[in-house]
Motif scaffolding. Structure first.
Motif, PDB file in Angstrom:
ATOM      1  N   ALA B  10       0.837  -1.206   0.000  1.00 35.37           N
ATOM      2  CA  ALA B  10       0.000   0.000   0.000  1.00 35.37           C
ATOM      3  C   ALA B  10       0.876   1.261   0.000  1.00 35.37           C
ATOM      4  CB  ALA B  10      -0.923  -0.023   1.217  1.00 35.37           C
ATOM      5  N   ILE B  11       1.962   1.232   0.762  1.00 36.41           N
ATOM      6  CA  ILE B  11       2.851   2.399   0.812  1.00 36.41           C
ATOM      7  C   ILE B  11       3.512   2.626  -0.546  1.00 36.41           C
ATOM      8  CG2 ILE B  11       5.001   3.284   1.806  1.00 36.41           C
ATOM      9  CD1 ILE B  11       4.152   2.037   4.468  1.00 36.41           C
ATOM     10  N   MET B  12       3.952   1.530  -1.192  1.00 35.33           N
ATOM     11  CA  MET B  12       4.548   1.689  -2.521  1.00 35.33           C
ATOM     12  C   MET B  12       3.527   2.253  -3.498  1.00 35.33           C
ATOM     13  SD  MET B  12       7.705   1.122  -2.426  1.00 35.33           S
ATOM     14  CE  MET B  12       8.045   1.323  -4.174  1.00 35.33           C
ATOM     15  N   GLU B  13       2.276   1.800  -3.347  1.00 40.37           N
ATOM     16  CA  GLU B  13       1.190   2.308  -4.197  1.00 40.37           C
ATOM     17  C   GLU B  13       1.086   3.832  -4.074  1.00 40.37           C
ATOM     18  OE1 GLU B  13      -0.492   1.063  -7.038  1.00 40.37           O
ATOM     19  OE2 GLU B  13      -0.316  -0.654  -5.686  1.00 40.37           O
ATOM     20  N   VAL B  14       1.109   4.299  -2.814  1.00 40.35           N
ATOM     21  CA  VAL B  14       1.037   5.746  -2.549  1.00 40.35           C
ATOM     22  C   VAL B  14       2.239   6.448  -3.186  1.00 40.35           C
ATOM     23  CG1 VAL B  14       1.235   7.479  -0.725  1.00 40.35           C
ATOM     24  CG2 VAL B  14      -0.319   5.530  -0.445  1.00 40.35           C
ATOM     25  N   MET B  15       3.414   5.849  -3.009  1.00 41.94           N
ATOM     26  CA  MET B  15       4.630   6.473  -3.537  1.00 41.94           C
ATOM     27  C   MET B  15       4.569   6.578  -5.060  1.00 41.94           C
ATOM     28  SD  MET B  15       6.823   7.275  -1.187  1.00 41.94           S
ATOM     29  CE  MET B  15       7.042   7.016   0.571  1.00 41.94           C
ATOM     30  N   GLY B  32      -5.284   6.482   3.111  1.00 44.24           N
ATOM     31  CA  GLY B  32      -6.746   6.463   3.075  1.00 44.24           C
ATOM     32  C   GLY B  32      -7.338   5.291   3.822  1.00 44.24           C
ATOM     33  N   ARG B  33      -6.731   4.935   4.942  1.00 41.98           N
ATOM     34  CA  ARG B  33      -7.267   3.807   5.709  1.00 41.98           C
ATOM     35  C   ARG B  33      -8.010   4.326   6.911  1.00 41.98           C
ATOM     36  NH1 ARG B  33      -3.374  -1.391   5.399  1.00 41.98           N
ATOM     37  NH2 ARG B  33      -3.221  -1.370   3.130  1.00 41.98           N
ATOM     38  N   GLU B  34      -9.038   3.633   7.255  1.00 41.14           N
ATOM     39  CA  GLU B  34      -9.862   4.015   8.413  1.00 41.14           C
ATOM     40  C   GLU B  34      -9.937   2.820   9.347  1.00 41.14           C
ATOM     41  OE1 GLU B  34     -10.767   6.883  10.213  1.00 41.14           O
ATOM     42  OE2 GLU B  34     -10.547   7.491   8.111  1.00 41.14           O
ATOM     43  N   PRO B  35      -9.379   2.840  10.549  1.00 42.97           N
ATOM     44  CA  PRO B  35      -8.585   3.929  11.100  1.00 42.97           C
ATOM     45  C   PRO B  35      -7.187   3.955  10.476  1.00 42.97           C
ATOM     46  CG  PRO B  35      -8.579   2.056  12.592  1.00 42.97           C
ATOM     47  CD  PRO B  35      -9.471   1.680  11.461  1.00 42.97           C
ATOM     48  N   ALA B  36      -6.591   5.138  10.451  1.00 42.71           N
ATOM     49  CA  ALA B  36      -5.245   5.258   9.896  1.00 42.71           C
ATOM     50  C   ALA B  36      -4.271   4.483  10.766  1.00 42.71           C
ATOM     51  CB  ALA B  36      -4.848   6.727   9.833  1.00 42.71           C
ATOM     52  N   PRO B  37      -3.312   3.783  10.145  1.00 42.87           N
ATOM     53  CA  PRO B  37      -2.324   3.063  10.946  1.00 42.87           C
ATOM     54  C   PRO B  37      -1.461   4.033  11.764  1.00 42.87           C
ATOM     55  CG  PRO B  37      -1.753   3.000   8.614  1.00 42.87           C
ATOM     56  CD  PRO B  37      -3.097   3.627   8.702  1.00 42.87           C
ATOM     57  N   ALA B  38      -0.887   3.545  12.849  1.00 43.13           N
ATOM     58  CA  ALA B  38      -0.074   4.401  13.713  1.00 43.13           C
ATOM     59  C   ALA B  38       1.093   4.995  12.926  1.00 43.13           C
ATOM     60  CB  ALA B  38       0.461   3.589  14.890  1.00 43.13           C
ATOM     61  N   TYR B  39       1.429   6.232  13.255  1.00 49.01           N
ATOM     62  CA  TYR B  39       2.528   6.909  12.571  1.00 49.01           C
ATOM     63  C   TYR B  39       3.803   6.070  12.615  1.00 49.01           C
ATOM     64  CZ  TYR B  39       6.163  10.298  11.515  1.00 49.01           C
ATOM     65  OH  TYR B  39       7.246  10.923  10.976  1.00 49.01           O
ATOM     66  N   ASN B  40       4.090   5.506  13.799  1.00 45.26           N
ATOM     67  CA  ASN B  40       5.321   4.737  13.958  1.00 45.26           C
ATOM     68  C   ASN B  40       5.352   3.496  13.070  1.00 45.26           C
ATOM     69  OD1 ASN B  40       6.923   6.249  15.592  1.00 45.26           O
ATOM     70  ND2 ASN B  40       6.011   5.475  17.505  1.00 45.26           N
ATOM     71  N   THR B  41       4.175   2.897  12.888  1.00 42.75           N
ATOM     72  CA  THR B  41       4.108   1.727  12.016  1.00 42.75           C
ATOM     73  C   THR B  41       4.466   2.121  10.595  1.00 42.75           C
ATOM     74  OG1 THR B  41       2.276   1.003  13.389  1.00 42.75           O
ATOM     75  CG2 THR B  41       2.632  -0.204  11.339  1.00 42.75           C
ATOM     76  N   VAL B  42       3.865   3.204  10.117  1.00 38.02           N
ATOM     77  CA  VAL B  42       4.129   3.657   8.751  1.00 38.02           C
ATOM     78  C   VAL B  42       5.602   4.035   8.608  1.00 38.02           C
ATOM     79  CG1 VAL B  42       3.501   5.324   6.964  1.00 38.02           C
ATOM     80  CG2 VAL B  42       1.765   4.466   8.551  1.00 38.02           C
ATOM     81  N   LEU B  43       6.143   4.711   9.642  1.00 39.40           N
ATOM     82  CA  LEU B  43       7.560   5.101   9.623  1.00 39.40           C
ATOM     83  C   LEU B  43       8.459   3.871   9.502  1.00 39.40           C
ATOM     84  CD1 LEU B  43       9.712   7.360  10.003  1.00 39.40           C
ATOM     85  CD2 LEU B  43       9.634   6.837  12.448  1.00 39.40           C
ATOM     86  N   THR B  44       8.159   2.871  10.336  1.00 41.89           N
ATOM     87  CA  THR B  44       8.985   1.652  10.333  1.00 41.89           C
ATOM     88  C   THR B  44       8.961   0.975   8.965  1.00 41.89           C
ATOM     89  OG1 THR B  44       8.367   1.353  12.627  1.00 41.89           O
ATOM     90  CG2 THR B  44       9.396  -0.513  11.546  1.00 41.89           C
ATOM     91  N   VAL B  45       7.760   0.800   8.436  1.00 47.53           N
ATOM     92  CA  VAL B  45       7.638   0.085   7.162  1.00 47.53           C
ATOM     93  C   VAL B  45       8.286   0.896   6.039  1.00 47.53           C
ATOM     94  CG1 VAL B  45       6.027  -0.877   5.496  1.00 47.53           C
ATOM     95  CG2 VAL B  45       5.577  -1.116   7.927  1.00 47.53           C
TER      96      VAL B  45
END
Lengths: 332, 124
Positions: B10-15, B32-45
């Motif tokens: 999903a992150i690559m899709e956004v990129m 565009g996820r509900e609920p949005a994933p935690a900031y730290n999770t997105v940062l890590t991935v």
């Protein structure tokens, strides 16, 4: 000493005449899975024979170089020969060579399987990101004009089909292709292939091992073709082969494996003509011969090595208890 | 909880759909996820994707901005090329269902196949 020479002869004959005979034989096309086992068994037998030749040389040297009485009672290794005597040199050479070969074969087997797993995992990462799952077909579809279908084996096994292949194949051909790939996964062809690659990695491009590698790759395709033919009919499988081959862009490498054409051509001709599977009697015969070739080196070397170990190797048991007749360890 | 690989995808899709380098915060908003994933999770991935060579980044002020190291088509082409190259294919080794045939060989086999199909259809 005779056993050592026999073992080396065994390895030499399998490497030359055995390899040539199995490659020229007609039956592998009728029993590809048995032939894969035969190639693996022959490769393993060659390696085992050379390793055991080293060990039997050591055993023989230890026994013949032993001074009477030296092998008696608790002994340190090397128990018998004088270190700088001819027999001592032979004993050491045999042991070092055997251990080095065994270590190299084991190391390369592990390294090759780990490399394969690493590469698969990279491939799966990439597939997760650029591919899309097709739940109906149970495959991962990659958007690319080149028609191709392949499988990524392992715990997270997947079948990958390009959009080019989906466009080129009709429904019957597609299900033939998928049956082919599923057969690869089900029959775990990647294990045989990785094992055969590891021997080439370990001992360089020696004819028996490179031949085994390319033959196993080809035979795995035949085995998968047979499974697909059982499901979809052999002419449909042949047709799907031709369709995909036509869709491969020009300039793609086409290794010539079989005489008189490409490996794909050979597979298609075999499917069109049809093959009669090998009967149960001959299959059993093939299995027996493979098992015999595989166990012969061990059977030949076993008694020699255990006698030497019994004579000289045991430091906790008085040697005369275990000494076989002819062992020069009997106390005077 | 989505599987790790799915969030990576999903992150690559956004990129790939972004027209410029974006921060992790942008990525999280655009998922565009509900609920949005935690900031730290997105940062890590995102950092994992950077380390794996899928993303490039540059520091802007206090935050990194990321962009894809290659287009989706680049990766797809590379993937297919690797799969078709049996010489260095360790992963699957048996991947190629296929290789190119000479036109002469192809024509000969086609003829044989057509004959066989005709023979099959003929009533016995």
């Amino acid at each position: 000493m005779i056993v050592t020479l026999l073992l080396l002869g065994h390895a030499l004959v399998l490497s030359t005449a055995g390899t040539a005979a199995l490659r020229r034989a007609g039956w592998p096309s009728r029993a590809p899975r048995l032939a894969i086992a035969a190639w693996l068994g022959m490769s393993a037998s060659i390696v085992a024979a050379v390793i055991l030749a080293g060990l039997t040389a050591t055993s023989a040297a230890v026994r013949s170089g032993a001074a009477p009485g030296r092998c008696y009672g608790p002994v340190r290794w090397p128990c018998a020969p004088e270190v700088f005597s001819e027999m001592g040199v032979l004993a050491a050479t045999g042991a070092v060579a055997a251990l080095a070969l065994a270590a190299r074969a084991t190391w390369c087997l592990i390294a090759e399987f780990r490399a394969a797993a690493r590469e698969r995992s990279l491939r799966l990462d990439a597939l997760t990101l650029v591919g899309r799952a097709d739940a109906r077909l149970g495959v991962t579809v990659v958007d690319h004009v080149t028609a191709a279908a392949y499988c990524v084996p392992g715990r997270r096994a997947r079948i990958v089909v390009t959009s080019g292949a989906l466009a080129a194949l009709d429904d019957a051909q597609l299900s033939a292709v998928l049956a082919h790939e599923r057969a690869h996964l089900r029959q775990r062809h990647h294990l045989a292939l990785t094992a055969s690659r590891s021997l080439v990695r370990a001992f360089g491009p020696l004819p028996p091992f490179t031949t085994a590698r390319s033959q196993i790759a080809f035979l795995a395709e035949l085995a998968a073709d047979d499974a697909a033919a059982k499901r979809s009919g052999r002419l449909t499988v042949a047709e799907s082969l031709l369709t995909l081959s036509e869709a491969v862009p020009a300039g793609a490498p086409a290794p010539v494996l079989a005489a008189g054409g490409t490996a794909t051509g050979a597979r298609a001709r075999r499917l069109i003509t049809g093959t009669r599977p090998l009967g149960p009697v001959r299959t059993l015969l093939g299995l027996t011969v493979t098992a015999a070739v595989l166990t012969a080196p061990l059977a030949a070397a076993g008694p020699v090595i255990t006698t030497a170990v019994a004579c000289c190797g045991s430091s906790s048991t008085p040697a005369h208890v275990l000494c076989a007749p002819g062992c020069p360890a009997q106390p005077a | 909880m989505p599987r790790f690989g799915e969030l990576e995808a999903a992150i690559m899709e956004v990129m790939w759909s972004a027209d410029k380098a974006i921060t992790v915060r942008d990525v999280r908003d655009r998922l565009g996820r509900e609920p949005a994933p935690a900031y730290n999770t997105v940062l890590t991935v995102t950092e994992i994707l950077y380390r794996k060579g899928w993303l490039a980044r540059e520091k802007h002020g206090r935050a990194f901005r990321y962009w894809p190291a290659g287009s989706r088509d680049d990766y797809t082409a590379q993937l297919v090329a690797e799969a078709l190259d049996s010489a260095q294919d360790r992963a699957a080794a048996l991947v190629r269902f296929m290789e190119k045939m000479e036109p002469g060989e192809m024509a000969e086999i086609r003829r044989a196949l057509d004959d066989a199909k005709a023979a099959d259809r003929r009533p016995r």
